[in-house]
Motif scaffolding. Structure first.
Motif, PDB file in Angstrom:
ATOM      1  N   LYS A 108       0.821  -1.221   0.000  1.00 52.08           N
ATOM      2  CA  LYS A 108       0.000   0.000   0.000  1.00 52.08           C
ATOM      3  C   LYS A 108       0.849   1.262   0.000  1.00 52.08           C
ATOM      4  O   LYS A 108       0.408   2.315  -0.477  1.00 52.08           O
ATOM      5  N   HIS A 109       2.045   1.187   0.556  1.00 54.99           N
ATOM      6  CA  HIS A 109       2.905   2.372   0.691  1.00 54.99           C
ATOM      7  C   HIS A 109       4.305   2.042   0.161  1.00 54.99           C
ATOM      8  O   HIS A 109       5.260   1.924   0.929  1.00 54.99           O
ATOM      9  N   PRO A 110       4.446   1.876  -1.146  1.00 53.51           N
ATOM     10  CA  PRO A 110       5.739   1.483  -1.714  1.00 53.51           C
ATOM     11  C   PRO A 110       6.765   2.605  -1.643  1.00 53.51           C
ATOM     12  O   PRO A 110       6.432   3.794  -1.621  1.00 53.51           O
ATOM     13  N   GLY A 111       8.023   2.214  -1.602  1.00 47.90           N
ATOM     14  CA  GLY A 111       9.122   3.178  -1.604  1.00 47.90           C
ATOM     15  C   GLY A 111      10.315   2.592  -2.328  1.00 47.90           C
ATOM     16  O   GLY A 111      10.382   1.387  -2.596  1.00 47.90           O
ATOM     17  N   ASP A 112      11.292   3.438  -2.636  1.00 47.61           N
ATOM     18  CA  ASP A 112      12.511   2.960  -3.282  1.00 47.61           C
ATOM     19  C   ASP A 112      13.388   2.187  -2.297  1.00 47.61           C
ATOM     20  O   ASP A 112      14.079   1.238  -2.678  1.00 47.61           O
ATOM     21  N   LYS A 113      13.364   2.620  -1.047  1.00 45.54           N
ATOM     22  CA  LYS A 113      14.110   1.931   0.003  1.00 45.54           C
ATOM     23  C   LYS A 113      13.394   2.174   1.331  1.00 45.54           C
ATOM     24  O   LYS A 113      12.675   3.167   1.495  1.00 45.54           O
ATOM     25  N   TYR A 114      13.617   1.259   2.295  1.00 41.90           N
ATOM     26  CA  TYR A 114      12.787   1.239   3.491  1.00 41.90           C
ATOM     27  C   TYR A 114      13.620   1.274   4.769  1.00 41.90           C
ATOM     28  O   TYR A 114      14.773   0.818   4.793  1.00 41.90           O
ATOM     29  N   LEU A 115      12.987   1.784   5.810  1.00 44.09           N
ATOM     30  CA  LEU A 115      13.507   1.684   7.163  1.00 44.09           C
ATOM     31  C   LEU A 115      12.408   1.089   8.028  1.00 44.09           C
ATOM     32  O   LEU A 115      11.336   1.681   8.196  1.00 44.09           O
TER      33      LEU A 115
ATOM     34  N   ALA B 240      21.218   3.562   9.326  1.00 43.30           N
ATOM     35  CA  ALA B 240      20.770   4.059   8.020  1.00 43.30           C
ATOM     36  C   ALA B 240      21.111   5.538   7.905  1.00 43.30           C
ATOM     37  O   ALA B 240      20.261   6.395   8.211  1.00 43.30           O
ATOM     38  N   PRO B 241      22.339   5.882   7.503  1.00 36.23           N
ATOM     39  CA  PRO B 241      22.710   7.302   7.370  1.00 36.23           C
ATOM     40  C   PRO B 241      21.781   8.084   6.454  1.00 36.23           C
ATOM     41  O   PRO B 241      21.626   9.295   6.608  1.00 36.23           O
ATOM     42  N   ASP B 242      21.144   7.395   5.524  1.00 35.67           N
ATOM     43  CA  ASP B 242      20.241   8.047   4.580  1.00 35.67           C
ATOM     44  C   ASP B 242      18.778   7.888   4.999  1.00 35.67           C
ATOM     45  O   ASP B 242      17.880   7.894   4.139  1.00 35.67           O
ATOM     46  N   PHE B 243      18.511   7.772   6.298  1.00 37.91           N
ATOM     47  CA  PHE B 243      17.132   7.501   6.748  1.00 37.91           C
ATOM     48  C   PHE B 243      16.152   8.573   6.314  1.00 37.91           C
ATOM     49  O   PHE B 243      14.953   8.315   6.164  1.00 37.91           O
ATOM     50  N   MET B 244      16.622   9.788   6.078  1.00 32.62           N
ATOM     51  CA  MET B 244      15.727  10.870   5.661  1.00 32.62           C
ATOM     52  C   MET B 244      15.139  10.602   4.273  1.00 32.62           C
ATOM     53  O   MET B 244      14.121  11.186   3.912  1.00 32.62           O
ATOM     54  N   ASP B 245      15.766   9.722   3.505  1.00 30.27           N
ATOM     55  CA  ASP B 245      15.301   9.430   2.150  1.00 30.27           C
ATOM     56  C   ASP B 245      14.505   8.136   2.065  1.00 30.27           C
ATOM     57  O   ASP B 245      14.083   7.739   0.975  1.00 30.27           O
ATOM     58  N   ARG B 246      14.301   7.473   3.194  1.00 30.65           N
ATOM     59  CA  ARG B 246      13.644   6.171   3.189  1.00 30.65           C
ATOM     60  C   ARG B 246      12.160   6.274   3.542  1.00 30.65           C
ATOM     61  O   ARG B 246      11.709   7.265   4.134  1.00 30.65           O
TER      62      ARG B 246
END
Length: 357
Positions: free
Chosen positions: A120-127, A213-219
């Motif tokens: 239901k809530h797809p993303g390019d990468k996940y946390l 996840a240093p890139d958590f803001m993008d997940r």
């Protein structure tokens, strides 16, 4: 038990309206967590989204107790489903399962329901952030991705009381061998003298999340655990400037009360509607702002309910006539609404209504 082999296209999907679940196995995960594996009593397969939940009818004492549990299994393996449950100190239903539910026993289940899923809530990468038994929907999603898309980019952070309380730890470490973009982070509150632990300790915070996840803001973030835990995670993400449209949490919060204007409108005793419960042979007046579930209870009519917030779907009943205002939270399918079903906990009559109860 004789196993009857059929291909998937020779079987029909399981329906909670027709078929019971039969317990296949009981597996201890930790000292207070167990996994119960089920199959359909008929040769059916299970169709659901990873992260969804079911409501089990548990025969506790003389009453049927309704308890909602997230599925820990993956729909990519559709011949059985499982729930992984934790027994709290004051647990009634879960404690009954621990003490009484054995292979071969059958239960009725309602569902599956919910939209807490990457489908239901797809993303390019996940946390994925979880605590305790809140790991179950995350495990369902990881298991599904490991079968369907093993290259999925997932940072998986789980918080537990101690190393021995980490649910699914060994399976996650095994899956990480075949999912090159699955990174694991475990945080424990305490370590005993005999615990061999070199991982993170303490409570979840921004620094620990950034370490995994240093890139958590993008997940895209999925969070599940006790309400205080989810509140803390949500607050720290908001304080970091995270785009909260990409934040999703599993919650069974109580339904919101009716607007104050509706309560005031009914304060003079004006009757808004009559609700007829056809099977019970009863009629009851419904005041402005009241739900069908509230009206049923006042009339002594039993409608099973668990979350009472339009999420779990346990209170689904067939509306025979009349109109209602139903503000649900995903606990009922569009095709069920077309068939005339409503959720009693969040349906307010807009006139006289008849329901099959």
């Amino acid at each position: 038990m004789v196993l009857s082999y059929k291909h998937l296209d020779e079987m029909k999907p399981w329906s909670d309206k027709l078929h019971l679940l039969e317990c296949l196995s009981v597996t201890p995960e930790t000292a207070d967590v167990m996994t119960f594996l089920f199959r359909s009593e008929e040769p059916n397969w299970f169709r659901y989204m990873p992260g969804q939940f079911v409501t089990l009818e548990l025969p506790v004492g003389n009453e049927v107790l309704l308890r909602t549990y997230t599925l820990s299994s993956s729909p990519s393996r559709p011949f059985a489903l499982s729930v992984t449950v934790k027994a709290q100190a004051n647990s009634i239903g879960t404690r009954w399962m621990f003490d009484n539910l054995k292979p071969g026993m059958k239960l009725r289940a309602l569902g599956p329901f919910g939209d807490f899923s990457y489908v239901k809530h797809p993303g390019d990468k996940y946390l994925f952030i979880s605590a305790g038994s809140g790991i179950t929907p995350m495990m369902s999603m990881v298991r599904d991705m490991s079968d369907r898309a093993p290259q999925s980019d997932i940072a998986f952070l789980n918080c537990s009381r101690s190393p021995s309380d980490i649910v699914f730890r060994h399976e996650l470490e095994y899956l990480a061998r075949f999912m090159p973009k699955l990174s694991l982070g475990f945080i424990v509150e305490n370590c005993g003298r005999t615990d061999l632990w070199s991982g993170l300790k303490g409570m979840v915070d921004k620094a620990k999340i950034a370490l995994l996840a240093p890139d958590f803001m993008d997940r895209t973030v999925f969070c599940c655990g006790p309400e205080p835990f989810m509140t803390a995670v949500r607050s720290l993400l908001e304080a970091s400037g995270f785009d909260m449209s990409r934040y999703h949490q599993e919650s069974f919060a109580p339904a919101a009360p009716p607007p104050l204007a509706e309560i005031i409108a009914g304060a003079d005793g004006e009757v808004l509607a009559t609700v007829t419960f056809t099977l019970a042979g009863k009629e009851a007046f419904c005041q402005p702002g009241q739900t069908i579930l509230t009206t049923a209870r006042a009339a002594g009519v039993r409608i099973g309910a668990a979350c009472e917030s339009g999420i779990c779907g346990t209170c689904r009943v067939l509306k025979l006539s009349g109109q209602v205002d139903m503000a649900h939270n995903g606990g009922i399918l569009d095709e069920e609404i077309e068939e005339g079903y409503i959720l009693a906990c969040c349906s307010r009559p807009l006139g006289d209504v008849k329901v099959e109860v």
